[in-house]
Motif scaffolding. Structure first.
Motif, PDB file in Angstrom:
ATOM      1  N   LEU A   2       3.782 -62.285  80.912  1.00 59.55           N
ATOM      2  CA  LEU A   2       4.980 -61.760  80.174  1.00 59.55           C
ATOM      3  C   LEU A   2       4.690 -60.263  79.760  1.00 59.55           C
ATOM      4  CD1 LEU A   2       6.000 -64.489  77.589  1.00 59.55           C
ATOM      5  CD2 LEU A   2       7.408 -63.840  79.583  1.00 59.55           C
ATOM      6  N   PHE A   3       5.585 -59.499  79.732  1.00 58.88           N
ATOM      7  CA  PHE A   3       5.371 -58.029  79.265  1.00 58.88           C
ATOM      8  C   PHE A   3       5.577 -58.163  77.897  1.00 58.88           C
ATOM      9  CE2 PHE A   3       6.867 -57.309  83.875  1.00 58.88           C
ATOM     10  CZ  PHE A   3       5.716 -56.709  84.199  1.00 58.88           C
ATOM     11  N   GLN A   4       4.887 -57.255  77.277  1.00 57.58           N
ATOM     12  CA  GLN A   4       4.919 -57.005  75.686  1.00 57.58           C
ATOM     13  C   GLN A   4       6.327 -57.123  75.129  1.00 57.58           C
ATOM     14  OE1 GLN A   4       2.120 -56.461  73.860  1.00 57.58           O
ATOM     15  NE2 GLN A   4       3.215 -56.780  71.867  1.00 57.58           N
ATOM     16  N   ASN A   5       7.154 -56.229  75.531  1.00 56.00           N
ATOM     17  CA  ASN A   5       8.759 -56.517  74.970  1.00 56.00           C
ATOM     18  C   ASN A   5       9.180 -57.887  74.959  1.00 56.00           C
ATOM     19  OD1 ASN A   5       9.280 -56.088  77.615  1.00 56.00           O
ATOM     20  ND2 ASN A   5      10.725 -54.559  77.219  1.00 56.00           N
ATOM     21  N   ALA A   6       9.010 -58.577  75.966  1.00 59.75           N
ATOM     22  CA  ALA A   6       9.704 -59.932  76.122  1.00 59.75           C
ATOM     23  C   ALA A   6       8.760 -60.967  75.098  1.00 59.75           C
ATOM     24  CB  ALA A   6       9.602 -60.447  77.646  1.00 59.75           C
ATOM     25  N   TYR A   7       7.526 -60.732  75.190  1.00 62.32           N
ATOM     26  CA  TYR A   7       6.731 -61.508  74.440  1.00 62.32           C
ATOM     27  C   TYR A   7       7.003 -61.382  72.989  1.00 62.32           C
ATOM     28  CZ  TYR A   7       2.390 -63.924  72.840  1.00 62.32           C
ATOM     29  OH  TYR A   7       1.568 -64.801  72.257  1.00 62.32           O
ATOM     30  N   GLN A   8       7.108 -59.928  72.406  1.00 58.01           N
ATOM     31  CA  GLN A   8       7.446 -59.806  71.201  1.00 58.01           C
ATOM     32  C   GLN A   8       8.839 -60.436  70.818  1.00 58.01           C
ATOM     33  OE1 GLN A   8       8.376 -55.477  70.531  1.00 58.01           O
ATOM     34  NE2 GLN A   8       8.450 -55.748  68.203  1.00 58.01           N
ATOM     35  N   ARG A   9       9.984 -60.451  71.756  1.00 57.07           N
ATOM     36  CA  ARG A   9      11.256 -61.080  71.302  1.00 57.07           C
ATOM     37  C   ARG A   9      11.017 -62.488  71.422  1.00 57.07           C
ATOM     38  NH1 ARG A   9      13.442 -57.526  75.368  1.00 57.07           N
ATOM     39  NH2 ARG A   9      13.221 -59.181  76.824  1.00 57.07           N
ATOM     40  N   PRO A  81       1.268 -59.367  68.271  1.00 52.48           N
ATOM     41  CA  PRO A  81       1.007 -60.504  69.151  1.00 52.48           C
ATOM     42  C   PRO A  81       0.096 -61.417  69.099  1.00 52.48           C
ATOM     43  CG  PRO A  81       1.326 -58.416  70.420  1.00 52.48           C
ATOM     44  CD  PRO A  81       0.971 -58.153  68.855  1.00 52.48           C
ATOM     45  N   ALA A  82      -0.975 -61.166  68.303  1.00 54.69           N
ATOM     46  CA  ALA A  82      -2.220 -61.869  67.977  1.00 54.69           C
ATOM     47  C   ALA A  82      -1.739 -63.256  66.965  1.00 54.69           C
ATOM     48  CB  ALA A  82      -3.360 -61.426  67.206  1.00 54.69           C
ATOM     49  N   PHE A 120       8.222 -73.189  73.083  1.00 54.69           N
ATOM     50  CA  PHE A 120       7.680 -71.986  72.235  1.00 54.69           C
ATOM     51  C   PHE A 120       5.962 -71.973  72.612  1.00 54.69           C
ATOM     52  CE2 PHE A 120      11.606 -71.622  69.548  1.00 54.69           C
ATOM     53  CZ  PHE A 120      11.955 -70.358  70.158  1.00 54.69           C
ATOM     54  N   ALA A 121       5.511 -73.049  72.531  1.00 50.75           N
ATOM     55  CA  ALA A 121       4.111 -73.148  72.810  1.00 50.75           C
ATOM     56  C   ALA A 121       3.716 -72.402  74.228  1.00 50.75           C
ATOM     57  CB  ALA A 121       3.501 -74.624  72.506  1.00 50.75           C
ATOM     58  N   ILE A 122       4.160 -72.838  75.137  1.00 50.42           N
ATOM     59  CA  ILE A 122       4.108 -72.330  76.498  1.00 50.42           C
ATOM     60  C   ILE A 122       4.348 -71.117  76.332  1.00 50.42           C
ATOM     61  CG2 ILE A 122       4.916 -72.533  78.880  1.00 50.42           C
ATOM     62  CD1 ILE A 122       5.457 -75.774  78.453  1.00 50.42           C
ATOM     63  N   LEU A 123       5.577 -70.730  76.241  1.00 44.54           N
ATOM     64  CA  LEU A 123       5.857 -69.103  76.121  1.00 44.54           C
ATOM     65  C   LEU A 123       4.728 -68.276  75.445  1.00 44.54           C
ATOM     66  CD1 LEU A 123       9.564 -69.360  75.919  1.00 44.54           C
ATOM     67  CD2 LEU A 123       8.232 -68.642  78.030  1.00 44.54           C
ATOM     68  N   GLN A 124       4.341 -68.618  74.219  1.00 39.83           N
ATOM     69  CA  GLN A 124       3.574 -67.932  73.441  1.00 39.83           C
ATOM     70  C   GLN A 124       2.069 -67.964  73.765  1.00 39.83           C
ATOM     71  OE1 GLN A 124       6.026 -67.580  69.230  1.00 39.83           O
ATOM     72  NE2 GLN A 124       4.357 -69.162  69.445  1.00 39.83           N
ATOM     73  N   SER A 125       2.041 -68.952  74.846  1.00 43.86           N
ATOM     74  CA  SER A 125       0.354 -69.205  75.361  1.00 43.86           C
ATOM     75  C   SER A 125       0.415 -68.453  76.725  1.00 43.86           C
ATOM     76  CB  SER A 125       0.158 -70.581  75.545  1.00 43.86           C
ATOM     77  OG  SER A 125       0.091 -71.209  74.368  1.00 43.86           O
ATOM     78  N   LEU A 126       1.239 -67.869  77.411  1.00 45.75           N
ATOM     79  CA  LEU A 126       1.210 -67.283  78.449  1.00 45.75           C
ATOM     80  C   LEU A 126       0.325 -65.633  78.121  1.00 45.75           C
ATOM     81  CD1 LEU A 126       4.942 -67.428  79.813  1.00 45.75           C
ATOM     82  CD2 LEU A 126       2.628 -68.617  80.630  1.00 45.75           C
ATOM     83  N   PRO A 127      -0.183 -65.307  79.169  1.00 47.18           N
ATOM     84  CA  PRO A 127      -0.859 -63.909  79.084  1.00 47.18           C
ATOM     85  C   PRO A 127      -0.135 -62.956  79.056  1.00 47.18           C
ATOM     86  CG  PRO A 127      -1.029 -64.883  81.443  1.00 47.18           C
ATOM     87  CD  PRO A 127      -0.588 -66.002  80.524  1.00 47.18           C
ATOM     88  N   ASP A 132       4.402 -52.553  80.060  1.00 44.41           N
ATOM     89  CA  ASP A 132       5.819 -52.876  80.500  1.00 44.41           C
ATOM     90  C   ASP A 132       6.094 -52.113  82.032  1.00 44.41           C
ATOM     91  OD1 ASP A 132       6.041 -54.676  78.694  1.00 44.41           O
ATOM     92  OD2 ASP A 132       7.355 -53.490  77.487  1.00 44.41           O
ATOM     93  N   PRO A 133       6.900 -52.477  82.943  1.00 39.68           N
ATOM     94  CA  PRO A 133       7.300 -51.467  83.975  1.00 39.68           C
ATOM     95  C   PRO A 133       8.436 -50.594  83.496  1.00 39.68           C
ATOM     96  CG  PRO A 133       8.229 -53.784  84.289  1.00 39.68           C
ATOM     97  CD  PRO A 133       7.414 -53.982  82.971  1.00 39.68           C
ATOM     98  N   SER A 134       8.170 -49.587  83.844  1.00 39.80           N
ATOM     99  CA  SER A 134       9.391 -48.595  83.520  1.00 39.80           C
ATOM    100  C   SER A 134       9.856 -47.493  84.514  1.00 39.80           C
ATOM    101  CB  SER A 134       9.059 -47.739  82.041  1.00 39.80           C
ATOM    102  OG  SER A 134       7.847 -47.108  82.311  1.00 39.80           O
ATOM    103  N   PRO A 135      10.649 -46.761  84.592  1.00 37.36           N
ATOM    104  CA  PRO A 135      10.734 -45.889  85.722  1.00 37.36           C
ATOM    105  C   PRO A 135       9.795 -44.821  85.659  1.00 37.36           C
ATOM    106  CG  PRO A 135      12.860 -46.184  84.539  1.00 37.36           C
ATOM    107  CD  PRO A 135      11.716 -46.913  83.964  1.00 37.36           C
ATOM    108  N   GLU A 136       9.227 -44.387  84.505  1.00 37.53           N
ATOM    109  CA  GLU A 136       8.304 -43.434  84.291  1.00 37.53           C
ATOM    110  C   GLU A 136       6.737 -43.822  84.903  1.00 37.53           C
ATOM    111  OE1 GLU A 136       9.492 -44.437  81.278  1.00 37.53           O
ATOM    112  OE2 GLU A 136      11.138 -43.143  81.428  1.00 37.53           O
ATOM    113  N   SER A 137       6.663 -45.268  84.701  1.00 39.30           N
ATOM    114  CA  SER A 137       5.201 -45.770  85.139  1.00 39.30           C
ATOM    115  C   SER A 137       5.387 -45.940  86.807  1.00 39.30           C
ATOM    116  CB  SER A 137       4.740 -47.023  84.548  1.00 39.30           C
ATOM    117  OG  SER A 137       5.911 -47.958  84.831  1.00 39.30           O
TER     118      SER A 137
END
Length: 142
Positions: A2-9, A81-82, A120-127, A132-137
């Motif tokens: 997961l990307f950071q923003n998705a994980y945070q959500r 995220p920790a 939720f356990a599975i999703l929160q255990s994912l790396p 995050d992918p963005s147009p700039e990167s």
């Protein structure tokens, strides 16, 4: 992954879910009303009546409700995220206890909560991806 923003959500949604589901356990009065609601729901579905809960069972339900409410608020206030990793560990344990309760004959309504806990356990255990992918990167790496 997961990307950071998705994980945070995801972990914020899980905290809001916990608030919504556990607040009835936090006080003896709200727990009594909630248990009565569950008992009526059982009757409407043709399931066996729920057992009376002794005073110590109510006490521990209140402990559970209070701790989970506080934990949910901490996760919403401290955007780290920790904390979601610790929450995932707790969800795996809660899932194990729910499976044990189902095995012992607990209400089949518990399956709905178990599926959400495991999800939720599975999703929160994912790396988590490094960025995050963005147009700039994308432009930098092209």
């Amino acid at each position: 992954m997961l990307f950071q923003n998705a994980y945070q959500r995801i972990y914020r949604i899980s905290a809001w879910y916990d608030l919504a589901v556990t607040w009835p356990y936090a006080t003896p009065l709200t727990f009594a009303f909630f248990w009565q609601f569950l008992d009526v729901s059982h009757a409407q579905m043709g399931l066996a009546p729920l057992p009376e809960i002794p005073v110590y069972g109510i006490l521990f339900a209140n402990f559970f409700g209070t701790v989970v409410l506080i934990w949910s608020i901490v996760r919403l206030k401290i955007n780290n995220p920790a904390l979601a990793r610790y929450d995932a560990a707790g969800r795996w344990l809660f899932s194990a206890w729910m499976i044990n309760a189902l095995w012992q004959g607990a209400s089949p309504l518990l399956w709905g909560f178990l599926i959400i806990e495991i999800g939720f356990a599975i999703l929160q255990s994912l790396p988590i991806a490094a960025s995050d992918p963005s147009p700039e990167s994308e432009a930098v790496h092209s």
